[in-house]
Scaffold this active site. Structure first.
Site, PDB file in Angstrom:
ATOM      1  N   ARG A  64       0.852  -1.186   0.000  1.00 46.86           N
ATOM      2  CA  ARG A  64       0.000   0.000   0.000  1.00 46.86           C
ATOM      3  C   ARG A  64       0.891   1.239   0.000  1.00 46.86           C
ATOM      4  O   ARG A  64       2.101   1.153   0.234  1.00 46.86           O
ATOM      5  CB  ARG A  64      -0.918   0.013   1.232  1.00 46.86           C
ATOM      6  CG  ARG A  64      -0.211  -0.383   2.509  1.00 46.86           C
ATOM      7  CD  ARG A  64      -0.730   0.281   3.728  1.00 46.86           C
ATOM      8  NE  ARG A  64      -0.567   1.718   3.690  1.00 46.86           N
ATOM      9  CZ  ARG A  64       0.596   2.336   3.935  1.00 46.86           C
ATOM     10  NH1 ARG A  64       1.695   1.651   4.197  1.00 46.86           N
ATOM     11  NH2 ARG A  64       0.665   3.650   3.893  1.00 46.86           N
ATOM     12  N   GLY A  65       0.272   2.386  -0.265  1.00 48.48           N
ATOM     13  CA  GLY A  65       1.017   3.630  -0.352  1.00 48.48           C
ATOM     14  C   GLY A  65       1.208   4.011  -1.808  1.00 48.48           C
ATOM     15  O   GLY A  65       1.658   3.199  -2.622  1.00 48.48           O
ATOM     16  N   ALA A  66       0.871   5.256  -2.136  1.00 48.73           N
ATOM     17  CA  ALA A  66       0.764   5.666  -3.535  1.00 48.73           C
ATOM     18  C   ALA A  66       1.996   5.354  -4.380  1.00 48.73           C
ATOM     19  O   ALA A  66       1.882   4.684  -5.416  1.00 48.73           O
ATOM     20  CB  ALA A  66       0.415   7.158  -3.615  1.00 48.73           C
ATOM     21  N   ARG A  98      -7.214  -0.311  -6.536  1.00 43.89           N
ATOM     22  CA  ARG A  98      -7.336   0.833  -5.614  1.00 43.89           C
ATOM     23  C   ARG A  98      -7.600   2.069  -6.467  1.00 43.89           C
ATOM     24  O   ARG A  98      -6.678   2.708  -6.956  1.00 43.89           O
ATOM     25  CB  ARG A  98      -6.052   1.035  -4.794  1.00 43.89           C
ATOM     26  CG  ARG A  98      -5.638  -0.095  -3.873  1.00 43.89           C
ATOM     27  CD  ARG A  98      -6.562  -0.324  -2.702  1.00 43.89           C
ATOM     28  NE  ARG A  98      -6.816   0.842  -1.888  1.00 43.89           N
ATOM     29  CZ  ARG A  98      -6.002   1.298  -0.941  1.00 43.89           C
ATOM     30  NH1 ARG A  98      -4.853   0.692  -0.699  1.00 43.89           N
ATOM     31  NH2 ARG A  98      -6.336   2.348  -0.222  1.00 43.89           N
ATOM     32  N   GLN A 212      -2.453   2.358  10.259  1.00 46.05           N
ATOM     33  CA  GLN A 212      -1.183   2.415   9.538  1.00 46.05           C
ATOM     34  C   GLN A 212      -0.138   3.234  10.287  1.00 46.05           C
ATOM     35  O   GLN A 212       1.058   2.954  10.198  1.00 46.05           O
ATOM     36  CB  GLN A 212      -1.391   2.997   8.130  1.00 46.05           C
ATOM     37  CG  GLN A 212      -2.196   2.112   7.201  1.00 46.05           C
ATOM     38  CD  GLN A 212      -3.644   2.542   7.124  1.00 46.05           C
ATOM     39  OE1 GLN A 212      -4.202   3.061   8.095  1.00 46.05           O
ATOM     40  NE2 GLN A 212      -4.273   2.347   5.977  1.00 46.05           N
ATOM     41  N   ASP A 253      -2.476  10.495  -2.141  1.00 50.26           N
ATOM     42  CA  ASP A 253      -2.771   9.414  -3.076  1.00 50.26           C
ATOM     43  C   ASP A 253      -3.195   9.946  -4.440  1.00 50.26           C
ATOM     44  O   ASP A 253      -3.096   9.234  -5.432  1.00 50.26           O
ATOM     45  CB  ASP A 253      -3.865   8.516  -2.502  1.00 50.26           C
ATOM     46  CG  ASP A 253      -3.332   7.657  -1.368  1.00 50.26           C
ATOM     47  OD1 ASP A 253      -2.955   6.505  -1.640  1.00 50.26           O
ATOM     48  OD2 ASP A 253      -3.256   8.148  -0.231  1.00 50.26           O
ATOM     49  N   ASN A 263      -5.986  12.104   0.500  1.00 47.82           N
ATOM     50  CA  ASN A 263      -5.052  11.349   1.336  1.00 47.82           C
ATOM     51  C   ASN A 263      -5.861  10.542   2.347  1.00 47.82           C
ATOM     52  O   ASN A 263      -7.084  10.673   2.426  1.00 47.82           O
ATOM     53  CB  ASN A 263      -4.065  12.291   2.047  1.00 47.82           C
ATOM     54  CG  ASN A 263      -2.911  11.538   2.685  1.00 47.82           C
ATOM     55  OD1 ASN A 263      -2.214  10.778   2.009  1.00 47.82           O
ATOM     56  ND2 ASN A 263      -2.689  11.732   3.966  1.00 47.82           N
ATOM     57  N   LYS A 264      -5.175   9.712   3.115  1.00 49.29           N
ATOM     58  CA  LYS A 264      -5.851   8.850   4.075  1.00 49.29           C
ATOM     59  C   LYS A 264      -6.866   9.638   4.902  1.00 49.29           C
ATOM     60  O   LYS A 264      -6.590  10.749   5.350  1.00 49.29           O
ATOM     61  CB  LYS A 264      -4.818   8.205   4.990  1.00 49.29           C
ATOM     62  CG  LYS A 264      -5.381   7.268   6.035  1.00 49.29           C
ATOM     63  CD  LYS A 264      -6.208   6.142   5.410  1.00 49.29           C
ATOM     64  CE  LYS A 264      -5.420   5.321   4.424  1.00 49.29           C
ATOM     65  NZ  LYS A 264      -6.237   4.278   3.769  1.00 49.29           N
TER      66      LYS A 264
END
Length: 380
Positions: A64-66, A98, A212, A253, A263-264
């Site tokens: 995960r993570g852009a 995603r 996270q 993201d 973003n998150k």
């Protein structure tokens, strides 16, 4: 709050985290991933030998993570090509895993274009697969280089905004080596401040519901011997009110053409708090996270995650009982609102830090100019 002070003295433990790598064992090529759902209790790797396994790893947040999603997507196309799967079908499945993270689609398209061009030019499937793999490896290398440049630009900005030093930085979600080909985005800036002796404290939001921050950012901060403190998301306001936050650093993201930042979830409330308390709110992301085709924040597709992520809690090595594989914390049948991201409007963003420089104030015109410069650098 969990607290950790920076260590004194020399410590030679390695801090690099092998997030993903391409391997070619005798039984055939594979993409090997560090399973982030198992951290911090254990470091376990997943071996993906087909695109479907990688799609599931992306959906389950094992990777995960852009930025690293872009790298994984590119390797996924290469994996499909080398293993003889239908490349277009694999590319579509990977892109849809995603939808909010634009880097994933960028990485997939880059490797797919390289594959198509080589196939059209040579007619050789082997050469086309090699071209897709070369594109993925190039993206991996470029992201590592971009991470180092973002860290330098971000640290210079912090020093400009906070000349007194002793930075107390609040971050949300996870933006370190686990999301990057290098040392990350926002976390890389904080790490650069730590290494230069200018980070006084890293405040780490736990980042509910999937934690996270607690599981991953704290894990990375501990590996790097940073002074950090973990807090529940709803405690951030009291930190601002007490004057304990000098800057907010987050990743992204997707960044729309007007500068809106997805973003998150939980990032937008931090931006509101930062504006009220006159604290810089800084977004750190590579140029690949900018999406000129998305005009504004309202046009960003926000991924909706399963409700059981809210109604249950999961932890490695803990017996499970709920429908989603976790421990129920809400009555059976409870409905949950669980967007993976929220969107912060550009007027709440102090600056966007990229590998090509800093944009401040954040305007559509400034972002377009930066993207144009980036394309010129890439072409040259």
């Amino acid at each position: 709050m969990a607290d950790r002070d920076a260590r004194s003295g020399e410590d030679n433990r390695p801090t690099g985290i092998p997030v993903l790598r391409w391997e070619e064992p005798p039984e055939g090529p594979a993409l090997v991933l560090l399973d982030q759902t198992r951290l911090p209790a254990e470091e376990v790797e997943l071996v993906c030998t087909d695109p479907a396994a990688l799609v599931e790893a992306i959906r389950s947040l094992a990777v995960r993570g852009a930025p690293v999603l872009g790298i994984a997507g590119a390797y996924g196309v290469a994996l499909a090509a080398v293993r003889g799967f239908e490349v277009a079908e694999a590319a579509a499945a990977l892109q849809g895993a995603r939808p909010t993270a634009v880097n994933l689609a960028v990485g997939v398209r880059r490797a797919q274009t390289a594959h198509q061009d080589a196939l059209a030019r040579t007619g050789d499937a082997g050469q086309a697969a090699a071209a897709a793999l070369a594109a993925a490896r190039a993206l991996h290398r470029e992201d590592a280089e971009a991470s180092a440049r973002m860290a330098a630009h971000g640290l210079a900005l912090l020093d400009e905004l906070l000349p007194a030093g002793g930075h107390r930085v609040l971050t949300h979600c996870n933006t370190g080596a686990l999301v990057s080909g290098g040392e990350g985005t926002a976390f890389a800036v904080a790490l650069a401040a730590h290494r230069s002796g200018r980070l006084r404290r890293l405040w780490v939001d736990e980042t509910r519901p999937l934690l996270q921050g607690a599981r991953l950012t704290a894990y990375e901060a501990a590996r790097n011997d940073m002074a950090y403190t973990l807090l529940t998301d709803n405690a951030a306001g009291s930190l601002f009110a007490a004057g304990e936050v000098d800057a907010v650093l987050i990743g992204a993201d997707r960044i729309a053409a007007d500068g809106s930042v997805a973003n998150k979830v939980g990032s937008y409330p931090l931006a509101v708090l930062a504006r009220y308390h006159h604290v810089p709110f800084i977004v750190v992301a590579p140029v690949t996270t900018m999406d000129p085709q998305t005009p504004d924040g309202a046009s960003i597709e926000v991924e909706q995650r399963p409700g059981y992520e809210v109604t249950e809690v999961t932890a490695p090595q803990v017996p499970v009982a709920g429908a989603g594989g976790g421990i129920p914390v809400a009555p059976l049948g409870t409905q949950a609102y669980n967007p993976a991201f929220d969107v912060t409007p550009p007027e709440l963003v102090t600056a966007i830090v990229t590998e090509e420089g800093v944009v401040s104030p954040v305007t559509a015109e400034a972002l377009a100019a930066l993207c144009a410069r980036s394309r010129q650098v890439t072409i040259s």
